[in-house]
Design a protein around this motif. Structure first.
Motif, PDB file in Angstrom:
ATOM      1  N   LEU A 118     -38.189  37.427  53.591  1.00  0.00           N
ATOM      2  CA  LEU A 118     -38.753  36.537  52.577  1.00  0.00           C
ATOM      3  C   LEU A 118     -40.272  36.451  52.706  1.00  0.00           C
ATOM      4  O   LEU A 118     -40.984  36.349  51.707  1.00  0.00           O
ATOM      5  CB  LEU A 118     -38.129  35.147  52.682  1.00  0.00           C
ATOM      6  N   GLN A 119     -40.768  36.519  53.942  1.00  0.00           N
ATOM      7  CA  GLN A 119     -42.207  36.486  54.160  1.00  0.00           C
ATOM      8  C   GLN A 119     -42.872  37.741  53.582  1.00  0.00           C
ATOM      9  O   GLN A 119     -43.979  37.670  53.035  1.00  0.00           O
ATOM     10  CB  GLN A 119     -42.496  36.359  55.654  1.00  0.00           C
ATOM     11  N   VAL A 120     -42.204  38.872  53.693  1.00  0.00           N
ATOM     12  CA  VAL A 120     -42.733  40.109  53.098  1.00  0.00           C
ATOM     13  C   VAL A 120     -42.811  39.963  51.578  1.00  0.00           C
ATOM     14  O   VAL A 120     -43.810  40.324  50.955  1.00  0.00           O
ATOM     15  CB  VAL A 120     -41.869  41.326  53.500  1.00  0.00           C
ATOM     16  N   ILE A 121     -41.745  39.415  50.984  1.00  0.00           N
ATOM     17  CA  ILE A 121     -41.741  39.172  49.538  1.00  0.00           C
ATOM     18  C   ILE A 121     -42.879  38.230  49.158  1.00  0.00           C
ATOM     19  O   ILE A 121     -43.597  38.454  48.178  1.00  0.00           O
ATOM     20  CB  ILE A 121     -40.375  38.611  49.083  1.00  0.00           C
ATOM     21  N   GLN A 122     -43.058  37.187  49.964  1.00  0.00           N
ATOM     22  CA  GLN A 122     -44.128  36.229  49.699  1.00  0.00           C
ATOM     23  C   GLN A 122     -45.498  36.904  49.779  1.00  0.00           C
ATOM     24  O   GLN A 122     -46.383  36.651  48.950  1.00  0.00           O
ATOM     25  CB  GLN A 122     -44.050  35.078  50.702  1.00  0.00           C
ATOM     26  N   THR A 123     -45.679  37.789  50.742  1.00  0.00           N
ATOM     27  CA  THR A 123     -46.954  38.500  50.891  1.00  0.00           C
ATOM     28  C   THR A 123     -47.239  39.360  49.664  1.00  0.00           C
ATOM     29  O   THR A 123     -48.360  39.375  49.155  1.00  0.00           O
ATOM     30  CB  THR A 123     -46.931  39.370  52.162  1.00  0.00           C
ATOM     31  N   VAL A 124     -46.231  40.067  49.182  1.00  0.00           N
ATOM     32  CA  VAL A 124     -46.404  40.895  47.983  1.00  0.00           C
ATOM     33  C   VAL A 124     -46.732  40.015  46.780  1.00  0.00           C
ATOM     34  O   VAL A 124     -47.616  40.338  45.976  1.00  0.00           O
ATOM     35  CB  VAL A 124     -45.136  41.745  47.729  1.00  0.00           C
TER      36      VAL A 124
END
Length: 193
Positions: A118-124
């Motif tokens: 989810l953090q990766v999605i948030q970063t994108v």
């Protein structure tokens, strides 16, 4: 079973659809105890790495003076995860649960991996819209509580998700109050951001 990225992402999606079944499957994999510490370290390092990327994309407000180095952040995250594992194990056992420490740790590592996704999605999304990224952060908190409730129920053999959820909230409040009292006695003040 292969532990490559596509397999892990497929398991992450399955976790969102059926957390209880996935938790049982993860526990049945027979992951050796010696693999838990490297897995925990990897998840923490990746989490800190993406936190730093997020910080570069959206720097802190100019009037915020509270900055934590990545190494300190890593130790804080490790400590909080280990305290969480110890609390889940001890409180669960006190309530009649049957989980073992290594089982609790394995599921907490997996939960941290889900949050990392989810953090990766948030970063994108930070590259597109800070509001959408903020929404993912809110969803992450809700999802954390949802998955944690299921994982604790599975690891300890509890049937009532409502009781597990209530005990998680009560325990979190109790631990936070206890920690704040200890820190107050030690003269440590938490900076207000």
């Amino acid at each position: 079973m292969k532990f490559d990225l596509p397999t892990l992402l497929g398991m992450a999606a399955q976790t969102l659809r059926n957390p209880r079944e996935t938790a049982e499957m993860i526990l049945s994999l027979g992951v050796p105890r010696a693999a838990l510490l490297p897995a925990l370290s990897l998840v923490i390092i990746l989490t800190i790495l993406f936190a730093q990327v997020n910080e570069l994309l959206v720097p802190a407000l100019p009037d915020v003076q509270f900055v934590v180095s990545p190494i300190v952040l890593g130790f804080l995250q490790l400590a909080s995860l280990l305290i969480t594992v110890a609390a889940i194990y001890a409180i669960g056992r006190a309530c009649g649960g049957t989980g073992r420490v290594d089982e609790v740790l394995l599921l907490m590592i997996w939960l941290q991996f889900i949050l990392l996704c989810l953090q990766v999605i948030q970063t994108v999304l930070l590259l597109v819209s800070t509001q959408m990224a903020s929404l993912v952060a809110i969803v992450s908190v809700v999802l954390f509580l949802f998955l944690l409730t299921h994982f604790v129920a599975v690891v300890h053999g509890f049937q009532s998700l409502g009781k597990v959820f209530f005990n998680i909230l009560a325990s979190a409040i109790g631990l936070a109050l206890g920690l704040s009292i200890i820190l107050a006695f030690l003269g440590v003040s938490i900076p207000v951001v």
